[in-house]
Design a protein around this motif. Structure first.
Motif: not given
Length: 245
Positions: A170-171, A177-178, A183-184, A194-197
């Protein structure tokens, strides 16, 4: 996957029952699964609530969050943004039916532990395995209790290590992600594939590494155990005492 009644979901999430109902009405929270008159929520709902709470703390309004979730539901199958829950937790599925009754006393330590760990359920006073694969292995075993004790030993030995691995995973996702979107920033629907892949790649890498490391460690311990076993026979000169039953 764990399931929660409304009051249980409120307790584990820290979100009041009243707010959970309001989130459902506003379209922020997916509908629960209905069993008769009972509404059952799962880890996806818990993750959604955590995401909603974090966005609200960052200054997003409930209207903005609801609009965003709605657009995501229409644009992709990822209604659970930010946590990328479906990519991490895998495909959503209905709870499995109990599949195999064991010759284990439900009042025994083993029976109680199987139920407490979520590995089995009590059905009609019998211990019934909830996992088809584990049930198949246990059903073939000549000694159910011996296999059950091994299963429980595996679970208890893995708990702390798995928590550490999950936290590291998770870290890593949070850092990813950041770096990718900030962050926001709420990603656009076209960015989600793309993020899911990448999330799925991270998970696949982790699974492959852990499988290989487990295999290597198992080989080391098996060699050490065989060496100790053979040495014991040679030193004592009593094969019968050491010979497996």
């Amino acid at each position: 996957m764990a399931e929660y009644r409304l009051e249980d979901l409120a307790r584990v999430s820290g979100v009041s029952v009243r707010n959970i109902r309001a989130y459902r009405e506003r379209g922020l929270l997916d509908p629960p699964r209905r069993v008769g008159r009972t509404a059952l929520y799962d880890d996806y709902h818990l993750s959604q609530l955590n995401t909603i709470s974090k966005l609200l703390r960052k200054g997003y309004t409930s209207v903005h969050i609801a609009e965003f979730f709605t657009s995501m539901r229409q644009g992709t199958d990822l209604a659970d943004i930010l946590g990328l829950q479906r990519a991490v937790l895998g495909p959503r599925s209905e709870p499995a039916e109990p599949v195999e009754s064991l010759h284990v006393d439900p009042d025994s330590e083993e029976g109680r532990k199987l139920v407490a760990y979520g590995l089995a359920e009590l059905v009609g006073g019998r211990v019934v395995m909830a996992d088809a694969g584990a049930a198949d292995i246990l059903s073939r075993s000549p000694d159910h209790l011996l296999y059950v004790r091994a299963l429980l030993r595996f679970v208890e030995a893995a708990d702390d290590s798995l928590d550490d691995l999950a936290q590291a995973f998770v870290t890593s996702l949070t850092e990813l992600y950041r770096k990718r979107v900030g962050t926001n920033y709420l990603p656009r629907p076209e960015e989600m594939d793309e993020l899911r892949r990448v999330v799925q790649d991270y998970r696949a890498l982790g699974e492959r590494v852990m499988s290989a490391r487990f295999d290597q460690a198992t080989r080391r311990f098996m060699v050490a155990s065989a060496t100790d076993y053979t040495a014991g026979i040679l030193l004592s000169g009593e094969w019968g005492r050491h010979k497996p039953a």
